[in-house]
Motif scaffolding. Structure first.
Motif, PDB file in Angstrom:
ATOM      1  N   SER A  89       0.815  -1.215   0.000  1.00 23.57           N
ATOM      2  CA  SER A  89       0.000   0.000   0.000  1.00 23.57           C
ATOM      3  C   SER A  89       0.842   1.255   0.000  1.00 23.57           C
ATOM      4  CB  SER A  89      -0.909   0.020   1.240  1.00 23.57           C
ATOM      5  OG  SER A  89      -0.122   0.038   2.420  1.00 23.57           O
ATOM      6  N   LEU A  90       2.159   1.112   0.053  1.00 20.61           N
ATOM      7  CA  LEU A  90       3.025   2.283   0.146  1.00 20.61           C
ATOM      8  C   LEU A  90       3.623   2.637  -1.208  1.00 20.61           C
ATOM      9  CD1 LEU A  90       4.803   1.619   3.534  1.00 20.61           C
ATOM     10  CD2 LEU A  90       2.740   2.928   3.045  1.00 20.61           C
ATOM     11  N   GLY A  91       2.787   2.647  -2.198  1.00 16.03           N
ATOM     12  CA  GLY A  91       3.173   3.196  -3.491  1.00 16.03           C
ATOM     13  C   GLY A  91       4.228   2.400  -4.202  1.00 16.03           C
TER      14      GLY A  91
ATOM     15  N   GLY B 170       7.592  -5.037  -4.395  1.00 19.85           N
ATOM     16  CA  GLY B 170       8.651  -6.018  -4.300  1.00 19.85           C
ATOM     17  C   GLY B 170       8.626  -6.970  -5.474  1.00 19.85           C
ATOM     18  N   GLY B 171       9.365  -8.050  -5.336  1.00 21.91           N
ATOM     19  CA  GLY B 171       9.468  -9.030  -6.408  1.00 21.91           C
ATOM     20  C   GLY B 171       8.720 -10.299  -6.117  1.00 21.91           C
TER      21      GLY B 171
ATOM     22  N   HIS C 155      12.537  -3.803  -2.883  1.00 24.64           N
ATOM     23  CA  HIS C 155      11.207  -3.250  -3.132  1.00 24.64           C
ATOM     24  C   HIS C 155      11.345  -2.093  -4.120  1.00 24.64           C
ATOM     25  CE1 HIS C 155      10.482  -5.436   0.620  1.00 24.64           C
ATOM     26  NE2 HIS C 155       9.212  -5.458   0.267  1.00 24.64           N
ATOM     27  N   ASP C 156      11.526  -2.421  -5.373  1.00 19.62           N
ATOM     28  CA  ASP C 156      11.663  -1.404  -6.409  1.00 19.62           C
ATOM     29  C   ASP C 156      11.400  -2.042  -7.759  1.00 19.62           C
ATOM     30  OD1 ASP C 156      13.983  -2.909  -6.860  1.00 19.62           O
ATOM     31  OD2 ASP C 156      15.272  -1.477  -5.825  1.00 19.62           O
ATOM     32  N   THR C 157      11.467  -1.226  -8.806  1.00 17.80           N
ATOM     33  CA  THR C 157      11.203  -1.749 -10.147  1.00 17.80           C
ATOM     34  C   THR C 157      12.257  -2.761 -10.570  1.00 17.80           C
ATOM     35  OG1 THR C 157      12.376   0.176 -11.028  1.00 17.80           O
ATOM     36  CG2 THR C 157       9.970   0.320 -10.894  1.00 17.80           C
TER      37      THR C 157
ATOM     38  N   GLU D  34       2.380  -2.881   4.324  1.00 19.34           N
ATOM     39  CA  GLU D  34       3.629  -2.286   3.888  1.00 19.34           C
ATOM     40  C   GLU D  34       4.450  -3.220   3.010  1.00 19.34           C
ATOM     41  OE1 GLU D  34       5.746  -0.902   7.266  1.00 19.34           O
ATOM     42  OE2 GLU D  34       4.126   0.369   8.008  1.00 19.34           O
ATOM     43  N   ASP D  35       3.968  -4.420   2.753  1.00 18.84           N
ATOM     44  CA  ASP D  35       4.716  -5.380   1.950  1.00 18.84           C
ATOM     45  C   ASP D  35       3.773  -5.989   0.932  1.00 18.84           C
ATOM     46  OD1 ASP D  35       6.754  -6.900   1.009  1.00 18.84           O
ATOM     47  OD2 ASP D  35       6.939  -8.209   2.759  1.00 18.84           O
TER      48      ASP D  35
END
Length: 690
Positions: A350-352, A356-357, A380-382, A543-544
């Motif tokens: 939920s934090l934009g 994650g993968g 936790h990124d592209t 958050e995950d």
């Protein structure tokens, strides 16, 4: 200007039934406010100060506060409420009162709070007086004090708003902060409008608490004659200091604002890096003009809002990009699996953009088998989402080539290590033969799965594991152990990522127990159960991101006349004995008749060869093949690519005759390559079933 605990007049118990003549001589009015009834009684002098007629006054405080400018009324209410709350005996305050002719004059009030024996406030008695002359006599000092107080209040509001904006993530978060009745409206504004620049137009994204725009103009061109368009074009603020100025310069907009009694307005461009991203308007109904200090405060506020909106827009763009990338990497559809019910779920964080993968996959395999995958790439990124997509593809490819589960995992680890991404990934791979219920599981640093029985009980399923993907290749520990279970009809295998069991500030075992309880008490339908688990996990830990796969085995099925499979691990005598029992029971139940002993002997020989001459496990499969004749086929799969060869054995040799027996006892046998390993097969003609 207000103070609690201000010096109040000494008032008799029966006041104001018999008002002190001194009050009248000093042009002071008195009042008695019944807090329980909500009614206020005033003497003639008080009515004169408020310019109310006694015969028309309904006794309600709200009737009086309508004559006080909105922001001053809120300030006075807050002062009285705080005095009552903190136990003060009295309070005093200056405020402005709107007269019948529309002009404002200063008024002063002092109140004395009367409480009962329990300390509960029951009445407020006090005085009210015209303070115009008093302030006129010391106007310079009073005006400066008022300006200083107003400036302090405005500065505090700006600071509070700026602090709140620092925590805003989305554009809607910024808008909610701006529209908060405890935020910008304390600057005295009657209404707020905010617009964002999009493709050469201004889109209205917020207004309130009352509309301050032309109906139907939610989107306007930048070249149109509106104040927001003007400040975007010129990159300069526009301060409108009178209704006449508003009507003269914006004749299209002004008729729609007359009902709001607007007296002034401030329109601010929202600029980031010398580029306008939007505009904001603050409209007032009780002030004319803006001091240089007030203009500076509003400009600083506009700059802070612009920075927050820019961050929010970048945040939402990155979030959309990341989620789109991740959704593209996940399978678009899940194949239908005969003999099983499957449910998959994915929920992003939920934090934009902090995605994650996490991923899941379901792979159809040769022979009616199915592979179930769940995994999580570090980060936790592209980048994590991109690595996840590549891993999902190679895992699917290796599994479809026919490699054993351990080989699939080992090759995926080598692939990830060779990508040189400095990322690792946890993964759990389960290969299931739903006709026999045999499931082989390989775990690479991932959390254990769970098993739910047909009757509803649930337990974690311990699976021996290896290092995460990428790390096992880096440290040369690619031998992944395989755990084999038998999934009974009606049983459900649950694979999930750590988002379903982790919660900030709690132990992992607590999360596992919570998930286990939900699975045990959950509905029987796998789709409903998946919805329950993913929604409950999102409430605990938004958050995950999280992924979930449920695989439920249906009733027993027969394909091509029948099929049975058993996994035999090296160094496991019980597994070998179990395989022999399965073979014996199967060939007899399938009516092999007099060939039963031959089939058992050949199958045992092929299994033993694997356990002796390779380092891996043996997977034995029995199937009935029907056509012009009926044949029973034995297949033994192993991870070695080395082909079996026949040896010439002497009379005293104790080994080397295995393939000779296979050749003599079978009606045909051979070897097939399968991925990095092979399958040795043998067929026996058996009599048709009666």
């Amino acid at each position: 200007m207000a103070e609690r605990g201000a010096s109040a007049l000494a008032l008799p118990e029966n006041w104001p039934v018999h008002p002190d003549p001194i009050l009248a001589l000093n042009r002071m009015g008195s009042f008695d406010w019944d807090l329980d009834a909500g009614l206020i009684h005033m003497d003639a002098q008080a009515h004169e100060i408020f310019e109310t007629r006694p015969e028309e006054f309904d006794g309600r405080v709200t009737t009086l506060t309508q004559r006080v400018p909105r922001h001053e009324s809120r300030r006075l209410d807050a002062l009285i409420a705080q005095a009552i709350k903190d136990g003060s005996a009295n309070y005093g305050a200056y405020f402005r009162l709107r007269r019948r002719d529309g002009t404002l004059r200063w008024t002063h009030t002092q109140g004395y709070i009367r409480r009962d024996g329990t300390g509960r406030p029951r009445r407020i008695v006090g005085i009210v007086r015209d303070a115009t002359q008093e302030l006129r006599d010391g106007r310079a000092r009073a005006d400066q004090a008022l300006q200083d107080e107003a400036l302090r209040q405005q500065t505090n509001v700006v600071q509070t708003t700026t602090a709140a904006l620092a925590h805003a993530r989305t554009v809607q978060d910024v808008i909610d902060i701006l529209k908060d009745c405890h935020g910008l409206l304390h600057l005295g504004a009657t209404s707020l409008v905010v617009g964002l620049v999009e493709a050469g137009r201004i889109r209205l994204v917020a207004e309130g608490p009352v509309s301050a725009s032309v109906p139907g103009t939610g989107v306007t061109r930048i070249d149109e004659p509106y104040p927001m368009s003007e400040v975007v074009r010129t990159l300069s603020p526009r301060f409108i200091e009178s209704p006449q100025e508003f009507a003269e310069h914006y004749p299209i907009l002004w008729p729609h604002l007359t009902g709001l009694r607007i007296t002034s307005a401030a329109y601010l461009p929202l600029i980031v890096h010398a580029r306008p991203i939007g505009a904001m308007g603050l409209l007032y109904d009780d002030r004319r003009g803006f001091t240089p200090e007030e203009r500076n405060i509003l400009l600083a506020l506009g700059s802070s809002i612009a920075q927050s909106l820019q961050r929010a827009m970048f945040y939402e763009q990155e979030k959309d990009l990341a989620q789109g990338l991740q959704q593209a990497m996940l399978p678009r559809s899940i194949p239908s699996v005969p003999g099983a019910d499957v449910a998959v779920r994915y929920r992003s964080a939920s934090l934009g953009r902090d995605i994650g993968g996490d991923w899941y996959d379901l792979i159809g395999l040769p022979g009616g088998r199915v592979g179930a995958v769940i995994g999580d790439v570090q980060g936790h990124d592209t980048h994590a989402a991109a690595v996840m997509g590549q891993l999902r593809i190679v895992l699917r490819a290796y599994a479809a080539e026919g490699h054993t589960p351990a080989t699939v995992m080992a090759r995926a680890s080598v692939f990830l290590e060779e990508l040189d991404t400095h990322r690792f990934a946890t993964c759990l791979y389960a290969e299931a033969d739903l006709s026999t219920g045999v499931v082989q599981l390989v775990r690479a640093g991932h959390i254990d799965p769970m098993l739910r029985a047909a009757r509803g009980s649930c337990r974690p399923l311990p699976v021996e594991g290896g290092l995460p993907l990428g790390l096992s290749a880096e440290f040369g520990r690619l031998a992944y152990p395989v755990t084999t279970i038998e999934l009974e009809p009606g049983e459900t295998l649950l694979l999930c990522t750590d988002g379903l069991v982790e919660k900030p500030g709690t132990d992992l075992s607590e999360g596992v127990q919570t998930l286990q309880n939900l699975v045990c008490a959950g509905p029987d339908d796998v789709q409903d159960l998946a919805d329950l688990l993913i929604d409950a996990a999102a409430e605990r830990n938004g958050e995950d991101d999280m992924a979930l796969l449920l695989l439920r085995r249906g009733g027993l099925t027969q394909r091509s006349g029948g099929r049975r499979r058993q996994h035999v691990a090296p160094g496991d005598p019980e597994a070998l004995a179990g395989a022999r029992r399965m073979i014996r029971a199967t060939v007899r139940s399938w009516g092999a008749g007099e060939r039963s002993d031959e089939i058992e002997l050949v199958a045992d020989e092929l299994i033993t060869n694997v356990l002796i001459h390779t380092d891996g496990s043996a997977i034995v499969t029995l199937r009935i093949i029907t056509g012009h004749d009926r044949r029973l086929r034995v297949e033994v799969e192993d991870p070695s690519s080395a082909l079996p060869r026949r040896r010439d054995s002497g009379p005293l040799d104790t080994s080397g005759r295995g393939l000779l027996l296979v050749d003599r006892l079978t009606d045909g046998w051979g070897v097939e390559s399968r991925g990095g390993g092979k399958v040795v097969w043998a067929e026996f003609r058996v009599a048709p079933r009666r």
